[in-house]
Design a protein around this motif. Structure first.
Motif, mmCIF file in Angstrom:
data_model
loop_
_atom_site.group_PDB
_atom_site.id
_atom_site.type_symbol
_atom_site.label_atom_id
_atom_site.label_comp_id
_atom_site.label_asym_id
_atom_site.label_seq_id
_atom_site.Cartn_x
_atom_site.Cartn_y
_atom_site.Cartn_z
ATOM 1 N N ILE A 77 50.620 41.373 74.332
ATOM 2 C CA ILE A 77 50.051 42.351 73.404
ATOM 3 C C ILE A 77 51.094 43.398 73.034
ATOM 4 N N THR A 78 51.807 43.891 74.041
ATOM 5 C CA THR A 78 52.829 44.915 73.816
ATOM 6 C C THR A 78 53.938 44.399 72.903
ATOM 7 N N ASP A 79 54.288 43.127 73.052
ATOM 8 C CA ASP A 79 55.340 42.526 72.224
ATOM 9 C C ASP A 79 54.860 42.246 70.794
ATOM 10 N N ILE A 80 53.595 41.817 70.654
ATOM 11 C CA ILE A 80 53.103 41.305 69.367
ATOM 12 C C ILE A 80 52.476 42.391 68.499
ATOM 13 N N TYR A 81 51.638 43.250 69.088
ATOM 14 C CA TYR A 81 50.810 44.117 68.254
ATOM 15 C C TYR A 81 50.580 45.493 68.905
ATOM 16 N N PRO A 82 51.646 46.204 69.253
ATOM 17 C CA PRO A 82 51.464 47.506 69.904
ATOM 18 C C PRO A 82 50.873 48.568 68.986
ATOM 19 N N GLU A 83 51.018 48.386 67.663
ATOM 20 C CA GLU A 83 50.640 49.453 66.731
ATOM 21 C C GLU A 83 49.139 49.696 66.623
ATOM 22 N N GLN A 84 48.318 48.682 66.932
ATOM 23 C CA GLN A 84 46.868 48.905 66.870
ATOM 24 C C GLN A 84 46.136 48.280 68.054
ATOM 25 N N SER A 85 46.789 48.221 69.205
ATOM 26 C CA SER A 85 46.164 47.625 70.394
ATOM 27 C C SER A 85 46.063 48.651 71.516
ATOM 28 N N ILE A 86 44.981 48.535 72.279
ATOM 29 C CA ILE A 86 44.838 49.319 73.505
ATOM 30 C C ILE A 86 44.516 48.371 74.646
ATOM 31 N N ILE A 87 45.229 48.548 75.742
ATOM 32 C CA ILE A 87 44.971 47.804 76.978
ATOM 33 C C ILE A 87 44.267 48.754 77.933
ATOM 34 N N LEU A 88 43.043 48.404 78.329
ATOM 35 C CA LEU A 88 42.282 49.216 79.273
ATOM 36 C C LEU A 88 42.225 48.492 80.618
ATOM 37 N N ARG A 89 42.928 49.026 81.594
ATOM 38 C CA ARG A 89 42.830 48.465 82.948
ATOM 39 C C ARG A 89 41.637 49.086 83.663
ATOM 40 N N THR A 90 40.911 48.257 84.389
ATOM 41 C CA THR A 90 39.741 48.738 85.109
ATOM 42 C C THR A 90 39.657 48.056 86.471
ATOM 43 N N GLN A 114 40.950 54.912 67.261
ATOM 44 C CA GLN A 114 42.221 54.196 67.083
ATOM 45 C C GLN A 114 43.247 54.554 68.172
ATOM 46 N N VAL A 115 42.773 54.522 69.411
ATOM 47 C CA VAL A 115 43.651 54.763 70.560
ATOM 48 C C VAL A 115 44.529 53.531 70.768
ATOM 49 N N THR A 116 45.780 53.764 71.125
ATOM 50 C CA THR A 116 46.701 52.656 71.394
ATOM 51 C C THR A 116 47.399 52.856 72.735
ATOM 52 N N GLY A 117 48.091 51.817 73.170
ATOM 53 C CA GLY A 117 48.851 51.896 74.417
ATOM 54 C C GLY A 117 48.076 51.386 75.616
ATOM 55 N N ILE A 118 48.608 51.633 76.799
ATOM 56 C CA ILE A 118 47.973 51.205 78.054
ATOM 57 C C ILE A 118 47.314 52.411 78.702
ATOM 58 N N HIS A 119 46.029 52.266 79.052
ATOM 59 C CA HIS A 119 45.278 53.340 79.690
ATOM 60 C C HIS A 119 44.406 52.746 80.790
ATOM 61 N N HIS A 120 43.843 53.630 81.603
ATOM 62 C CA HIS A 120 42.975 53.200 82.704
ATOM 63 C C HIS A 120 41.581 53.766 82.528
ATOM 64 N N TYR A 121 40.571 52.947 82.824
ATOM 65 C CA TYR A 121 39.195 53.430 82.866
ATOM 66 C C TYR A 121 38.497 52.884 84.108
ATOM 67 N N THR A 122 38.039 53.795 84.947
ATOM 68 C CA THR A 122 37.084 53.474 86.023
ATOM 69 C C THR A 122 36.178 54.689 86.150
ATOM 70 N N ASP A 123 35.156 54.576 86.976
ATOM 71 C CA ASP A 123 34.428 55.783 87.349
ATOM 72 C C ASP A 123 35.344 56.610 88.252
ATOM 73 N N THR A 124 34.892 57.787 88.666
ATOM 74 C CA THR A 124 35.746 58.633 89.500
ATOM 75 C C THR A 124 35.417 58.429 90.977
ATOM 76 N N GLY A 125 36.262 58.991 91.816
ATOM 77 C CA GLY A 125 36.081 58.848 93.253
ATOM 78 C C GLY A 125 36.833 57.660 93.814
ATOM 79 N N VAL A 126 36.779 57.530 95.118
ATOM 80 C CA VAL A 126 37.516 56.496 95.843
ATOM 81 C C VAL A 126 36.583 55.865 96.871
ATOM 82 N N ALA A 127 36.724 54.557 97.085
ATOM 83 C CA ALA A 127 35.861 53.869 98.059
ATOM 84 C C ALA A 127 36.551 52.630 98.581
ATOM 85 N N SER A 128 36.141 52.207 99.750
ATOM 86 C CA SER A 128 36.459 50.852 100.220
ATOM 87 C C SER A 128 35.270 49.977 99.873
#
Length: 292
Positions: free
Chosen positions: A135-148, A200-214
């Motif tokens: 995605i970063t190589d092909i279409y960075p101008e209108q792509s967003i990567i959301l890691r979760t 129209q957000v672009t780039g790599i970002h993270h989305y999860t709920d907040t807090g930490v757990a095992s």
């Protein structure tokens, strides 16, 4: 305008359909509707709609099976993603892709930033990382990567529903306590995907709920809320175990908490909520579904 969701049967796709409005329809396309291995066919399919954006909610997510099913994992998590990026670029429409905490090694010990070096431990994470790179190589101008991470919903198969089933049928459970992350209700992730298109957000970002757990903490919270809501009628013992006590074909990151600050800056209207609060919301909805 139409938001096209690639994927039909998963929990995120289902949550996205719940956000459909007369002004902005959400249409899910499954395997029988679209050929992810043929870019021109993809373009032709998308041209049938007045596309506002494309969200890729499809993935090869069988983490352990991927270790022996390498070709299929890369086919869906990498090559198909590259084809989607090409098709969206040809039509100049926004592209939202869902990625994973498994692109990280898990040895950092503090929340991972989108810019941190990736170093996946197994085939699943490596195939997802390759999809990100395409995605970063092909279409960075209108792509967003959301890691979760650790996604669940009232729909589909997930940790919450598995735990509820086991707690209803087993005298006790052992749950891993040395893998640390953040549970994520797919409903909030879906809202972030749609908002990313409209803003129209672009780039790599993270989305999860907040807090930490095992996983152990997660299981204990599931049982506590389920007993309170009447989804379970008895309490069982839940014992913490180590990863070493529960070996799996694929290695998993021991720590994969994700830093969400860049997404909050890009989408201030997206409110992040603690995972325990979101878990209760989901389980109330699950109870209502079961009673209906």
């Amino acid at each position: 305008m139409t938001i096209i969701v690639i994927g039909k049967s998963g929990q995120l796709a289902w949550e996205l359909t719940q956000l459909s409005t007369p002004e902005q329809t959400v249409v899910c396309l499954g395997r029988g509707d679209v050929d992810l291995q043929d870019v021109s066919a993809l373009v032709d399919t998308l041209k049938q709609y007045n596309v506002a954006g494309v969200i890729n909610a499809s993935a090869y997510t069988a983490v352990d099976k991927a270790e022996s099913d390498v070709e299929n994992a890369y086919q869906l998590n990498a090559r198909a993603v590259g084809h989607l990026a090409q098709a969206c670029k040809a039509l100049a429409v926004p592209f939202v892709h869902i990625s994973t905490d498994f692109v990280f090694h898990g040895d950092k010990g503090s929340p991972y930033l989108p810019s941190d070096e990736i170093n996946p431990l197994g085939v699943y994470g490596a195939s997802k990382a390759q999809g990100e790179q395409l995605i970063t190589d092909i279409y960075p101008e209108q792509s967003i990567i959301l890691r979760t991470s650790w996604v669940y919903s009232t729909h589909g198969n997930n940790f919450v529903k598995t735990m509820l089933n086991l707690m209803a049928t087993k005298p006790e459970l052992g749950v891993i306590s040395d893998q640390i992350g953040t549970p994520t209700y797919a409903q909030g992730l879906a809202k972030s995907c749609v908002a990313s298109i409209s803003k129209q957000v672009t780039g790599i970002h993270h989305y999860t709920d907040t807090g930490v757990a095992s996983w152990f903490d997660f299981a204990v919270a599931i049982q506590s809320i389920a007993l309170e809501l009447g989804l379970l009628d008895k309490k069982i013992a839940i014992k913490p175990i180590t990863t070493a006590q529960y070996p799996t074909p694929a290695k998993r990151p021991h720590y994969s908490v994700l830093d969400k600050s860049s997404l909050v800056s890009a989408l201030p209207e997206v409110s992040l909520t603690h995972w325990q609060t979101q878990l209760r919301v989901m389980m109330i909805a699950l109870k209502a579904e079961r009673e209906a």
